[in-house]
Design an enzyme around this catalytic site. Structure first.
Site, PDB file in Angstrom:
ATOM      1  CB  SER A 207      -0.948  -0.023   1.211  1.00  0.00           C
ATOM      2  OG  SER A 207      -1.848   1.061   1.174  1.00  0.00           O
ATOM      3  CB  THR A 208       1.398   4.019   2.441  1.00  0.00           C
ATOM      4  OG1 THR A 208      -0.003   4.147   2.678  1.00  0.00           O
ATOM      5  CG2 THR A 208       2.045   5.394   2.420  1.00  0.00           C
ATOM      6  CG  HIS A 234      -4.203  -0.931  -0.573  1.00  0.00           C
ATOM      7  ND1 HIS A 234      -3.915  -0.934   0.773  1.00  0.00           N
ATOM      8  CD2 HIS A 234      -4.736  -2.157  -0.836  1.00  0.00           C
ATOM      9  CE1 HIS A 234      -4.258  -2.092   1.301  1.00  0.00           C
ATOM     10  NE2 HIS A 234      -4.751  -2.857   0.343  1.00  0.00           N
ATOM     11  CG  MET A 328      -0.892   3.829   6.358  1.00  0.00           C
ATOM     12  SD  MET A 328      -1.967   5.285   6.362  1.00  0.00           S
ATOM     13  CE  MET A 328      -2.649   5.205   4.706  1.00  0.00           C
ATOM     14  CG  ASP A 331      -5.651  -5.656   2.507  1.00  0.00           C
ATOM     15  OD1 ASP A 331      -6.316  -6.677   2.769  1.00  0.00           O
ATOM     16  OD2 ASP A 331      -5.519  -5.202   1.358  1.00  0.00           O
TER      17      ASP A 331
END
Length: 389
Positions: A207-208, A234, A328, A331
């Site tokens: 993600s991030t 993401h 973050m 998930d």
């Protein structure tokens, strides 16, 4: 006395500089941020040149930066700031094709994250992403700067091992001799092994900070790796194709945005499209992409790493190598539990040292699901070592 209390509270807030060439957007974004108890907007800037100057004088903790601006655009300002006064920067981007391409460049230049503006450069619907802006600014304020300024290495191992030209695979890749380095040639040899029998798939979730992490890992994987790679990053609709196209131009393997119903082929990385869950589907002896825009987001995410891992767990005859990198939240943790219970997988979690945000890999590690914890720049070698052991 009252003034002193207010000063103390302000001192604990995250200081943000808002950069946008539209006065309306500057006011709207500033109002969003100022309404949060942990954020203080300490200034605004109308263009990139002004942003560079105000970063120097105001010393913000985080900058929100528009990409398309006069005098000096957001990309040039980003590069200047990251070279002179590096700090976390969250980009605000339009969802046009050029906007998406510029956003991917911004990630490569060191931006920590981005928010897609709904409705164009001057967005009357920006309130739709208010919570996303707030969440990403808060998360950005906690990022370790060393992870943003670290140079991407992308070692391209195939170029070292063989003098023969290596081209990207076209069509299904057969099990043929490859130029993948032997275990003795790898500097970070894994203690884990994928069984020689059966088909293997690699799954990557992030993600991030993921675009830079994916570039680091995928550029280190040879074209003839001999397995398909499924990726969940993401990202909203309109951006994943630009990410895939950019990585495809940098990697030896083929990288593409996944399409519903296509055959999963060796030597290709399939990136889940924004807004759709990526699943695996078996037909006969082969495996295909299934995209799902109907199932709701999981913990706010569609695509979701959990959904892909749960889909993988239904194929108990397969071997999986799963990699959870910077991001973050958690998930991937629930899906990993299902996969490890019902299927066969070796799991790599990115280390805290190199994660831009140590959330997703931390959740995997703390749940006891990580077979290996690996620094980002060593993950590609670990993948090769495990698959070819």
């Amino acid at each position: 006395m009252r003034k002193g209390v207010d000063d103390l509270n302000t001192g604990n807030r995250k200081k943000v500089l808002v950069v946008d060439d539209s006065a309306f957007m500057r006011k709207l974004i500033s109002d969003f941020l100022s309404g949060h108890p942990e954020i203080e907007v300490i200034g605004t800037a109308r263009n990139g040149k002004e942003a560079v100057e105000k970063v120097e004088t105001l010393k913000p903790d985080v900058v929100t930066m528009d990409i398309e601006m006069p005098i000096m655009d957001g990309l040039e300002a980003l590069k200047e700031i990251m070279s002179r006064n590096p700090l976390p920067i969250v980009m605000l981007s339009s969802t046009t094709k050029i906007g998406a391409e510029n956003t991917m460049l911004a990630m490569e230049y060191g931006a920590v994250d981005f928010v897609a503006k709904p409705g164009g450069a001057i967005s009357l619907n920006l309130h739709e992403v208010k919570e996303e802006i707030l969440g990403k600014v808060i998360a950005a304020s906690e990022v370790r700067l060393a992870t943003l300024t670290r140079k991407i290495t992308g070692r391209r191992l195939t170029h070292v091992i063989s003098s023969n030209p290596v081209t990207k695979p076209v069509g299904k890749v057969a099990e043929i001799p490859t130029f993948i380095p032997s275990r003795s040639q790898l500097t970070n040899v894994s203690k884990n092994k994928i069984p020689k029998t059966g088909k293997t798939f690699v799954i990557i979730g992030t993600s991030t900070g993921g675009p830079r992490a994916l570039q680091e890992v995928l550029t280190g994987i040879p074209a003839l790796i001999g397995v398909p790679i499924l990726v969940v990053q993401h990202m909203p609709p309109g951006f994943t194709k630009s990410l895939a196209d950019r990585l495809d131009g940098l990697c030896d393997i083929h990288v593409k945005e996944a399409e519903d119903g296509e055959l999963l082929e060796n030597g290709t990385a399939y990136i889940a499209p924004g807004g759709k869950h990526l699943k695996m589907m078996k037909k006969g002896m082969f495996y295909y992409v299934r995209l799902d825009a109907v199932d709701p987001p999981r913990a706010g995410h569609r695509p979701s790493v959990d959904v892909l891992l749960e889909s993988a767990a239904e194929n108990t005859e397969l071997n999986f190598l799963t990699v959870i990198m910077t991001g973050m939240g958690y998930d991937g943790k629930n899906g990993m539990e299902v996969l490890r219970k019902n299927g066969k997988t070796i799991t790599i979690a990115e280390s805290a040292k190199t994660s831009v945000v140590y959330g997703m890999p931390k959740a995997i590690k703390e749940a006891g699901f990580a077979d290996e914890v690996v620094d980002l720049h060593d993950i590609s070698e670990s993948i090769i070592g495990i698959i070819k052991s």
